[in-house]
Write a protein that holds these residues in place. Structure first.
Motif, PDB file in Angstrom:
ATOM      1  N   UNK A 168      40.465  93.958 -21.259  1.00 33.05           N
ATOM      2  CA  UNK A 168      39.969  93.570 -22.568  1.00 33.05           C
ATOM      3  C   UNK A 168      39.856  92.065 -22.685  1.00 33.05           C
ATOM      4  N   UNK A 169      40.840  91.318 -22.176  1.00 35.41           N
ATOM      5  CA  UNK A 169      40.812  89.869 -22.266  1.00 35.41           C
ATOM      6  C   UNK A 169      39.663  89.289 -21.444  1.00 35.41           C
ATOM      7  N   UNK A 170      39.358  89.856 -20.292  1.00 33.92           N
ATOM      8  CA  UNK A 170      38.292  89.354 -19.443  1.00 33.92           C
ATOM      9  C   UNK A 170      36.927  89.514 -20.097  1.00 33.92           C
ATOM     10  N   UNK A 171      36.716  90.537 -20.897  1.00 36.19           N
ATOM     11  CA  UNK A 171      35.425  90.821 -21.504  1.00 36.19           C
ATOM     12  C   UNK A 171      35.283  90.259 -22.911  1.00 36.19           C
ATOM     13  N   UNK A 172      36.196  89.414 -23.346  1.00 36.04           N
ATOM     14  CA  UNK A 172      36.207  88.933 -24.712  1.00 36.04           C
ATOM     15  C   UNK A 172      35.809  87.469 -24.763  1.00 36.04           C
ATOM     16  N   UNK A 173      34.908  87.135 -25.692  1.00 32.90           N
ATOM     17  CA  UNK A 173      34.509  85.752 -25.904  1.00 32.90           C
ATOM     18  C   UNK A 173      35.531  85.091 -26.818  1.00 32.90           C
ATOM     19  N   UNK A 174      35.906  83.856 -26.502  1.00 34.73           N
ATOM     20  CA  UNK A 174      36.838  83.134 -27.343  1.00 34.73           C
ATOM     21  C   UNK A 174      36.182  82.898 -28.698  1.00 34.73           C
ATOM     22  N   UNK A 175      36.847  83.340 -29.760  1.00 34.21           N
ATOM     23  CA  UNK A 175      36.364  83.137 -31.116  1.00 34.21           C
ATOM     24  C   UNK A 175      35.392  84.188 -31.613  1.00 34.21           C
ATOM     25  N   UNK A 176      34.507  84.700 -30.763  1.00 31.58           N
ATOM     26  CA  UNK A 176      33.517  85.687 -31.179  1.00 31.58           C
ATOM     27  C   UNK A 176      33.943  87.087 -30.792  1.00 31.58           C
ATOM     28  N   UNK A 177      33.218  88.070 -31.303  1.00 29.38           N
ATOM     29  CA  UNK A 177      33.510  89.458 -30.955  1.00 29.38           C
ATOM     30  C   UNK A 177      32.880  89.816 -29.620  1.00 29.38           C
ATOM     31  N   UNK A 178      33.576  90.630 -28.872  1.00 33.39           N
ATOM     32  CA  UNK A 178      33.085  91.097 -27.581  1.00 33.39           C
ATOM     33  C   UNK A 178      31.965  92.112 -27.777  1.00 33.39           C
ATOM     34  N   UNK A 179      31.405  92.554 -26.681  1.00 33.97           N
ATOM     35  CA  UNK A 179      30.447  93.651 -26.709  1.00 33.97           C
ATOM     36  C   UNK A 179      31.191  94.928 -27.110  1.00 33.97           C
ATOM     37  N   UNK A 180      30.460  95.890 -27.630  1.00 32.67           N
ATOM     38  CA  UNK A 180      31.027  97.180 -28.011  1.00 32.67           C
ATOM     39  C   UNK A 180      31.441  97.950 -26.764  1.00 32.67           C
ATOM     40  N   UNK A 181      32.623  98.535 -26.815  1.00 25.44           N
ATOM     41  CA  UNK A 181      33.147  99.322 -25.692  1.00 25.44           C
ATOM     42  C   UNK A 181      33.643 100.662 -26.207  1.00 25.44           C
ATOM     43  N   UNK A 182      33.621 101.659 -25.353  1.00 25.05           N
ATOM     44  CA  UNK A 182      34.200 102.965 -25.686  1.00 25.05           C
ATOM     45  C   UNK A 182      35.713 102.858 -25.616  1.00 25.05           C
ATOM     46  N   UNK A 183      36.373 103.485 -26.563  1.00 31.27           N
ATOM     47  CA  UNK A 183      37.835 103.452 -26.585  1.00 31.27           C
ATOM     48  C   UNK A 183      38.401 104.228 -25.396  1.00 31.27           C
ATOM     49  N   UNK A 184      39.542 103.767 -24.924  1.00 28.36           N
ATOM     50  CA  UNK A 184      40.245 104.425 -23.825  1.00 28.36           C
ATOM     51  C   UNK A 184      41.677 104.720 -24.281  1.00 28.36           C
ATOM     52  N   UNK A 185      42.505 105.173 -23.368  1.00 27.51           N
ATOM     53  CA  UNK A 185      43.882 105.544 -23.724  1.00 27.51           C
ATOM     54  C   UNK A 185      44.670 104.356 -24.263  1.00 27.51           C
ATOM     55  N   UNK A 186      44.448 103.161 -23.736  1.00 25.37           N
ATOM     56  CA  UNK A 186      45.165 101.971 -24.215  1.00 25.37           C
ATOM     57  C   UNK A 186      44.789 101.659 -25.664  1.00 25.37           C
TER      58      UNK A 186
END
Length: 104
Positions: free
Chosen positions: A4-22
């Protein structure tokens, strides 16, 4: 660094992802708090999709299915170094196709 941290832009919202067990686990931790904030009783509590935002920790915007056609978006703050979770807000009255956007 988590996926999740790798795919997240600092300050902005990340792209939409499907929820997983975490993500389901994060939602489950705040489920009782969400129930207090919603006027209606929910029969389902299934994390559906989510976006993240890097702050001093990670903010999760999780769309959760609460009945056959109803959804809410919950905002969950994960403190630095996984030291705790805090429910920051609930947006009721969403549909499956509504976009997840930033909210206070």
């Amino acid at each position: 660094m988590s996926e999740q941290q790798q795919d997240t832009k600092v300050g902005g919202l990340s792209e939409l992802k499907s929820a997983n067990a975490q993500i389901q686990l994060l939602a489950d931790v705040v489920r009782n708090e969400v129930a207090v904030k919603l006027p209606e009783h929910f029969v389902i509590f299934r994390a559906f999709t989510y976006k993240t935002q890097v702050v001093a920790g990670i903010m999760y915007y999780i769309k959760v299915q609460i009945d056959r056609e109803g959804y809410v978006v919950i905002k969950v703050y994960e403190k630095l170094n996984n030291t705790g979770l805090e429910l920051m807000g609930v947006q009721p009255n969403h549909t499956e196709n509504d976009e997840i956007t930033y909210f206070e």
